[in-house]
Design an enzyme around this catalytic site. Structure first.
Site, PDB file in Angstrom:
ATOM      1  N   ASP A 130      38.342  40.495  47.008  1.00 53.66           N
ATOM      2  CA  ASP A 130      37.765  39.556  46.050  1.00 53.66           C
ATOM      3  C   ASP A 130      38.103  40.008  44.638  1.00 53.66           C
ATOM      4  OD1 ASP A 130      36.692  38.048  48.027  1.00 53.66           O
ATOM      5  OD2 ASP A 130      34.603  38.557  47.652  1.00 53.66           O
ATOM      6  N   LYS A 152      37.287  34.362  44.344  1.00 52.95           N
ATOM      7  CA  LYS A 152      36.683  33.072  44.036  1.00 52.95           C
ATOM      8  C   LYS A 152      36.250  33.072  42.572  1.00 52.95           C
ATOM      9  CE  LYS A 152      34.823  32.881  48.737  1.00 52.95           C
ATOM     10  NZ  LYS A 152      33.601  32.753  49.572  1.00 52.95           N
ATOM     11  N   MET A 267      24.335  35.805  40.161  1.00 52.22           N
ATOM     12  CA  MET A 267      25.038  34.512  40.097  1.00 52.22           C
ATOM     13  C   MET A 267      24.175  33.462  39.401  1.00 52.22           C
ATOM     14  SD  MET A 267      26.638  34.525  43.965  1.00 52.22           S
ATOM     15  CE  MET A 267      25.053  34.923  44.718  1.00 52.22           C
TER      16      MET A 267
END
Length: 338
Positions: A130, A152, A267
């Site tokens: 990632d 991502k 997040m």
């Protein structure tokens, strides 16, 4: 890069991008170099595109090498494809199944990676990573390793989780030692549980190497202890990926507001305004201390503090974006490292 070399303060041009470029660029940035990549944004792998969009590297497809202190020209032959990897091993007539290691890389600082994690990088045939893993640690990988970027970008490019699962399984069934390399811990909002289930369903052995979760590490690096004997007896970690009131949200924000714990939100930068308003409407004081810690563990790390009612405005004014951790509670007013 050789550990004897220092690029601090130097202007470095990466003249050619390969899968190994991600590790090189991250190592250069940690060393204090000013990095330019000779490529267009659309030509970059996700993890390098993320750095460019966060203005941590400069893009110039027509860069003049003579204007840079150092020019790195990667050999494209160092980027193997699946066809370059060894044939699937067999034991008699039975194909040998490989293995999968789920490695939590902690924050962006490779110094926070465990010894077991470095050993896993060294022995891997395939590394699936990632964007938030400490990618400069990939310098420990073998020269013939296959590196697959499935990073991502928030509200941007991404590889569907189902495809990530397929990639991991396909290479392991081909007899390869696969490393799934993520930031933080694989099992703390990392979807490592889904990846492990996909592997075990196909008879692939899985090893887990835990990582330091950003939920505790980011506040710690900012001098914020998530618990403090004189202030709070616990902490609650939640995802802010979807806002309160969103049909996809399963959180009881009222219970969180009344928990008398430090609230840590991962997040949650994009939804911070809605989260703060909801917590206040559920009874949490608008003057509750809050903090946003962005890019924790990276040279670009920054922290902003404000009362809960103002933290979204403050983060926006300071241009703090993902990756970031939000801390809400009395401890957010502390800086024990000062």
């Amino acid at each position: 890069m050789s550990p004897e070399l220092s690029f601090t303060g130097l202007s470095v041009l990466l003249a050619r991008v390969t899968p190994h470029s991600v590790a090189i660029v991250h190592a250069l940035l940690r060393d204090g170099a000013r990095v330019t990549v000779a490529a267009e944004l659309d030509d970059l792998p996700t993890s390098l595109r993320d750095l460019a969009e966060r203005a941590l590297v400069t893009l110039d497809a027509a860069a003049d090498p003579t204007t840079h202190d150092v020019v790195l020209r990667a050999d494209v032959s160092t980027a193997p494809s699946a066809a370059d990897l060894p044939d699937r091993p067999v034991d008699g007539d039975t194909p040998v199944v490989g293995s999968v290691t789920l490695l939590g890389g902690g924050l962006g600082d490779p110094g926070l990676l465990t010894v077991a994690g470095i050993e896993a990088i060294r022995r891997a045939d395939v590394i699936v990573h990632d964007r938030l893993a400490p990618l400069s640690a990939l310098r420990h990988a073998r020269d013939d390793v296959m590196v697959i970027d499935v990073g991502k970008i928030p509200r941007g490019d991404f590889t569907p989780q189902e495809r990530i699962n397929d990639v991991i399984v396909e290479h392991a069934l081909a007899g390869r030692d696969v490393l799934r390399f993520k930031g933080g811990d694989n099992f703390v909002f990392g979807r490592g549980g889904e990846e492990a289930e996909a592997c075990t369903a196909r008879g692939i052995p899985v090893t887990v190497i835990p990582g330091i979760s950003s939920s505790i590490a980011a506040p710690a690096l900012a001098g914020i202890p998530v618990t403090h004997r004189a202030l709070v007896q616990g902490f609650t970690v939640v995802s802010g990926h979807v806002a309160p009131g969103d049909p996809r949200s399963t959180l009881d924000w009222g219970a969180i507001a009344r928990s008398n714990t430090t609230i840590v939100i991962l997040m949650g930068v994009a939804t911070l305004r809605a989260v703060a308003a909801t917590l206040v409407s559920e009874g949490l004081s608008s003057q509750t201390p809050a903090a946003v810690v962005a890019d924790a563990g990276l040279p670009s790390m920054r922290t902003a503090r404000a009362p809960l009612a103002e933290i979204a405005n403050t983060a926006e004014r300071e241009r703090l974006g993902a990756p970031a951790v939000v801390v809400i509670g009395d401890v957010a007013a502390l800086d024990v490292l000062r």
